[in-house]
Design a protein around this motif. Structure first.
Motif, short mmCIF file in Angstrom:
data_model
loop_
_atom_site.label_atom_id
_atom_site.label_comp_id
_atom_site.label_asym_id
_atom_site.label_seq_id
_atom_site.Cartn_x
_atom_site.Cartn_y
_atom_site.Cartn_z
N LEU A 26 0.82 -1.33 -0.08
CA LEU A 26 0.00 -0.12 0.07
C LEU A 26 0.94 1.23 -0.04
O LEU A 26 1.27 1.79 1.12
CB LEU A 26 -0.92 -0.08 1.28
CG LEU A 26 -1.83 -1.30 1.42
CD1 LEU A 26 -2.62 -1.20 2.44
CD2 LEU A 26 -2.58 -1.48 0.07
N LYS A 27 1.33 1.68 -1.26
CA LYS A 27 2.12 2.86 -1.27
C LYS A 27 1.48 4.17 -1.41
O LYS A 27 2.03 5.32 -0.78
CB LYS A 27 3.07 2.51 -2.49
CG LYS A 27 3.86 1.38 -2.41
CD LYS A 27 4.80 1.19 -3.64
CE LYS A 27 5.72 2.51 -3.75
NZ LYS A 27 6.89 2.46 -5.03
N THR A 28 0.25 4.32 -2.12
CA THR A 28 -0.28 5.63 -2.23
C THR A 28 -1.44 5.81 -1.29
O THR A 28 -2.47 5.14 -1.03
CB THR A 28 -0.95 5.88 -3.51
OG1 THR A 28 0.33 5.53 -4.47
CG2 THR A 28 -1.50 7.14 -3.96
N TRP A 29 -0.91 6.75 -0.41
CA TRP A 29 -1.96 7.53 0.53
C TRP A 29 -2.41 8.65 0.56
O TRP A 29 -1.64 9.74 -0.08
CB TRP A 29 -1.51 6.98 1.91
CG TRP A 29 -1.19 5.56 2.35
CD1 TRP A 29 -0.41 4.79 1.80
CD2 TRP A 29 -1.72 4.89 3.20
NE1 TRP A 29 -0.30 3.57 2.29
CE2 TRP A 29 -1.26 3.30 3.27
CE3 TRP A 29 -2.78 5.15 4.32
CZ2 TRP A 29 -1.63 2.45 4.20
CZ3 TRP A 29 -3.35 4.14 5.28
CH2 TRP A 29 -2.72 2.90 5.17
N GLN A 40 -1.86 13.79 -1.15
CA GLN A 40 -1.36 12.50 -1.91
C GLN A 40 0.07 12.49 -1.44
O GLN A 40 0.93 13.40 -1.70
CB GLN A 40 -1.51 12.39 -3.13
CG GLN A 40 -1.36 10.89 -3.70
CD GLN A 40 -1.61 10.56 -5.20
OE1 GLN A 40 -0.73 10.55 -5.89
NE2 GLN A 40 -3.10 10.26 -5.40
N VAL A 41 0.27 11.27 -0.90
CA VAL A 41 1.78 10.94 -0.55
C VAL A 41 2.04 9.57 -0.81
O VAL A 41 1.30 8.72 -0.83
CB VAL A 41 2.17 11.23 0.86
CG1 VAL A 41 1.91 12.60 1.38
CG2 VAL A 41 1.46 10.47 2.19
N GLN A 42 3.47 9.27 -0.77
CA GLN A 42 4.01 7.95 -1.08
C GLN A 42 4.54 7.27 0.33
O GLN A 42 5.49 8.08 0.73
CB GLN A 42 4.79 7.77 -2.22
CG GLN A 42 4.37 8.29 -3.73
CD GLN A 42 3.23 7.33 -3.98
OE1 GLN A 42 3.32 6.08 -4.19
NE2 GLN A 42 1.95 7.95 -4.53
N GLY A 168 5.02 9.53 11.11
CA GLY A 168 4.10 9.18 10.07
C GLY A 168 4.25 7.69 9.68
O GLY A 168 5.02 6.99 10.46
N LEU A 169 3.71 7.19 8.55
CA LEU A 169 3.90 5.89 8.01
C LEU A 169 5.36 5.73 7.30
O LEU A 169 5.34 5.76 6.15
CB LEU A 169 2.87 5.70 7.27
CG LEU A 169 1.26 5.57 7.77
CD1 LEU A 169 0.22 5.12 6.52
CD2 LEU A 169 1.46 4.32 8.96
N TYR A 170 6.34 5.73 8.11
CA TYR A 170 7.76 5.92 7.72
C TYR A 170 8.24 4.45 7.25
O TYR A 170 9.53 4.61 6.88
CB TYR A 170 8.62 6.38 8.90
CG TYR A 170 8.94 5.64 9.82
CD1 TYR A 170 10.05 4.97 9.99
CD2 TYR A 170 7.70 5.34 10.99
CE1 TYR A 170 10.27 4.06 11.32
CE2 TYR A 170 8.09 4.31 11.93
CZ TYR A 170 9.35 3.87 12.22
OH TYR A 170 9.58 3.16 13.35
#
Length: 835
Positions: A26-29, A40-42, A168-170
């Motif tokens: 799950l790369k794109t959030w 949008q972030v990766q 974050g989701l690091y």
């Protein structure tokens, strides 16, 4: 008719009636700081690394007790001075393919206190931001038109970290889809039981969730060269487990020098009257190797005694922040291996899976650490809030997630735990070490102890498989007398400090006692009058610490000292000792390499001692000193040679020879180590010309081995005005996968092509083609420039620009100009390629 035939075939087991597993990264959030405005972030993503730097972020007024402080003072850059405090929200929608019966979200880490919701309902929570965790999301597979809306809420409290934790989701997040009957990924374990005469005995096990009576487990072993060595069908026990044994002739053993990896394929299939149906399968890579520690032989890998030549690493990647990246991790490991380093301590937290996979494949041993505190808080909002409830769950996840990595040679249950001097600390040590043994009986367990007297009095040190001591090497011999193990490890050593390219005169030892309120000679005005930099003569260290030379005497002269982990391999964000109270210092000075990943002079000092594969000859300082003509400017040479001759403009400045070990009279048990130079403290591992007077021109050194043979030379030349920018990529291959990074070293030269080490000009970066600008860093611990803006000033003539590829192969052009337009630009053209 066709439908009837398919139905009959399924009943006979000739075709599968359900799909095998699928793993979706799950790369794109979408990300928000206020749960209202989204971007949008990766993933991996660190929301704070772009800045801005500001002393107000997590401004701490504390006494750092592990440094010996008793009075609270303002620590402006302790946790990096970046905006990681507060809340953050992430969300993404996954289109789930039909045909699956079970689902699991796997987070490799989320900073911090992640609370996960699916389709608007809370699905799970994990307290520790550094650990991997799994959440069963099977209940949300059906409904919502085949879509799964995943949301993550994160919360970072002030004063919850002693360094920059990121935000974050690091680390990666993936969705694992299987059937109701499937393999528990973390149940797979492969153990090397013995290695003798080239033959290895290996045992493996796994567990099936919801097995049926007509099912069997399967395991196969594939060699590093792709040959299937064994393929077994195995009985599934009533508890769902199945077991395999492998005998491997001419086994290729894993080590830093030979990082051979085998593949173990695990599966479960349903038997029937027809062809068996594969229900689930999982493939892992692992290595065959043994680890032992003992009084008689010290640390042994594959039966061979060796000293651990390790470094400590915090988890941030400098200008990338905490957002994990494979190419950045590989860059670190390769640079450390070139220095002769063979081990990493993941201080002071659980490592990422990507980092461990790279250590496996590239050949780097690992001490996998867990906690920086237990019950007693080092920070008021740190992990001590969770220890009692969560420590066993966190150790369990650490070991289950990582126990198949051959690179991991020991577990660490803590770093400088204040509880180490108490009976309760001894009980917790025994409990956590016992849990590690229960989950993985093949590896020893350690912890880093900084209170030797307290830990020995309480019995904590004696209870550990490997007693690890942080600093205070002058206590080693006394410690050993109280250790039944008969050996000890330098679990954290040195804490030398330096700034790349900064040389201060006179060149003299400095323990920064004048910065330290608990030390004699403390001067409260000293920090305010400083420049925020440390000298690169590599003579400086913090008041609790020492020089690399001091550690090496113990490592080289005493077999019962089994190795060391140097603080640190790379500079990291936060903890800017000895400038904790100096603004704008916001990152460390401890690194052997700076925050940009550029090697300091200390890199070559360690390389000269650790790397035995080639010769090292490194000369310092640079030789561009306007206004110093005729003044004493000491010259050092870091080399594996024993002797060298120095020349200035062809004129000999004399030969120097290293102090022989048998003539070494330095008292290593003097307490405490102070700033004395008596009895050759600096002359066993380095060559020095202390009375050289500067004159412009050429500085040259020629080094020799013990037989008088020339092994190499090094040169420094006086530079003129900078007229040319140079861009040099560190690697020649660059993948067009959207994730691969290219690190480009930027420097400047004069008209003769001589590097200009004093240039501090601001440079501008533009990128075109199939890549984008990712970050820049110059390694200056006092710089407040954003890593994420395409401009930055040089720090002592150098910086690094980082580019990220797109997913399309093609040409990329990087143009680097100086802001004032006085130098010829650098134009670098490179190509990205698909695998």
């Amino acid at each position: 008719m066709r439908q009837i035939l398919l139905l009959l075939a399924a009943m006979l087991g000739l075709v599968a009636s359900a799909q095998t597993r699928r793993e979706i990264n799950l790369k794109t959030w979408e990300f928000s700081r206020d749960n209202k405005t989204w971007q949008q972030v990766q993933i991996p993503h660190d929301w704070a690394i772009a800045g801005p730097f500001d002393k107000k972020w997590d401004l701490q007024c504390v006494a750092i007790t592990q440094n010996g402080e008793t009075e609270a003072t303002e620590k402006t850059g302790r946790s990096g001075s970046l905006p990681w405090i507060g809340e953050g929200w992430y969300r993404t929608t996954v289109s789930v393919p039909a045909g699956y019966e079970a689902a699991e979200l796997v987070f490799d880490g989320a900073m911090s206190e992640p609370r996960v919701s699916v389709n608007g309902q809370e699905a799970g929570f994990w307290a520790y931001g550094y650990n991997a965790f799994r959440i069963d999301v099977t209940p949300w597979l059906s409904g919502n038109n085949g879509k799964m809306d995943v949301a993550v809420h994160l919360q970072n409290l002030e004063e919850s970290s002693r360094w920059y934790p990121g935000a974050g989701l690091y680390r990666p997040v993936k969705l694992v889809l299987t059937q109701k009957t499937h393999i528990d990924d973390w149940s797979i374990v492969v153990r090397t039981m013995s290695v003798a005469d080239g033959k290895a005995m290996v045992e493996a096990e796994a567990k099936v969730i919801n097995p049926e009576k007509d099912m069997v487990g399967t395991m196969s072993l594939v060699s590093p060269d792709g040959k299937v060595l064994s393929n077994q069908d195995l009985r599934i026990e009533p508890d769902g487990k199945f077991y395999a044994k492998f005998t491997i002739d001419n086994a290729k053993l894993w080590s830093p020098e030979t990082p051979y990896l085998y593949i173990v394929k695990t599966g479960v299939k349903k038997q029937g009257s027809g062809q068996p149906v594969l229900v689930d399968s999982k493939e892992i890579k692992t290595g065959i190797r043994t680890v032992r520690v003992s009084r008689e032989h010290g640390f042994q890998l594959n039966g061979q005694t060796r000293k651990l030549k390790g470094v400590c690493l915090h988890h941030d990647l400098g200008p990338l922040g905490a957002a994990i990246n494979k190419s950045a991790l590989a860059r670190q490991i390769k640079m450390l291996k070139a220095m002769g380093c063979d081990a990493i301590r993941t201080s002071h937290n659980m490592p990422s899976t990507w980092q461990m996979e790279l250590c496996d494949s590239l050949g780097m041993m690992v001490m996998a650490e867990s906690f920086d505190m237990w019950i007693y808080p080092k920070c008021k909002n740190g992990y001590s809030r969770f220890f009692n409830e969560w420590s066993e769950r966190d150790i369990t996840n650490l070991v289950l997630n990582h126990r198949n990595h051959p690179s991991i040679v020991m577990w660490s249950i803590g770093n400088e735990i204040p509880d180490q001097s108490s009976e309760l600390g001894r009980q917790h040590s025994i409990r956590l070490q016992g849990l590690c043994h229960a989950l993985d009986p093949t590896r020893p367990v350690t912890q880093g102890l900084d209170n030797a007297e307290g830990a020995l009095a309480s019995g904590v040190a004696q209870a550990m498989d490997v007693p690890g001591f942080n600093y205070r090497v002058y206590k080693y011999a006394k410690n050993l007398k109280q250790l039944p193990q008969g050996f000890l490890l330098g679990s954290e050593t040195a804490s030398s400090v330096s700034s790349r390219g900064v040389y201060k005169f006179p060149a003299e030892l400095n323990d920064y006692a004048r910065f330290s309120p608990w030390m004699p000679g403390y001067d409260p005005t000293a920090v305010k009058g400083s420049d925020g930099q440390c000298s690169a003569y590599e003579l400086e260290y913090c008041a609790w610490a020492n020089l690399p030379d001091d550690d090496w005497r113990w490592q080289d002269d005493y077999p019962w000292v089994i190795g060391e982990f140097v603080w640190t391999g790379y500079d990291y964000l936060g903890e800017p000792s000895p400038y904790d109270e100096y603004w704008p210092s916001r990152s460390s000075y401890f690194g052997i390499c700076d925050l940009a990943g550029l090697p300091k002079d200390r890199y070559f000092l360690y390389k000269s001692h650790w790397n035995k594969k080639g010769h090292t000859v490194h000369l310092l300082p640079h030789w561009t000193w306007p206004g110093r003509k005729g003044q004493v400017t000491p010259v050092y040479c870091f080399t594996d040679g024993v002797e060298a001759e120095l020349f200035i403009n062809g004129k000999s400045q004399g030969r120097r020879k290293k102090l022989d070990a048998k003539d070494d009279k330095f008292n290593m048990e003097e307490a405490p180590l102070n700033i004395k130079e008596e009895n050759g403290r600096l002359d066993r591992y380095r060559l020095r010309w202390n009375d050289v007077k500067y004159e412009p021109g050429e500085l040259r050194v020629v080094a020799y081995d013990e037989k008088g043979n020339k092994i190499g030379e090094d040169v420094r030349r006086t530079a003129g005005k900078a007229v040319q920018i140079v861009a040099q990529p560190e690697t020649t291959t660059w993948k067009a996968d959207g994730d691969d990074l290219l690190f480009v070293r930027i420097s400047v030269q004069d008209k003769q092509g001589t590097p200009v080490p004093t240039c501090q000009d601001e440079l501008l970066f533009t990128v075109s083609g199939e890549a984008s600008f990712e970050a820049a860093c110059n390694g200056d611990a006092t710089s407040l420039e954003s890593f994420k803006q395409p401009h930055m000033r040089l720090f002592n003539g150098e910086l690094v620009v980082i580019l990220r590829s797109t997913t399309k192969a093609g040409q990329v052009t990087l143009t680097v100009k100086d802001k004032r337009g006085r130098m010829k630009p650098a134009i670098l053209s490179v190509n990205t390629q698909h695998k």
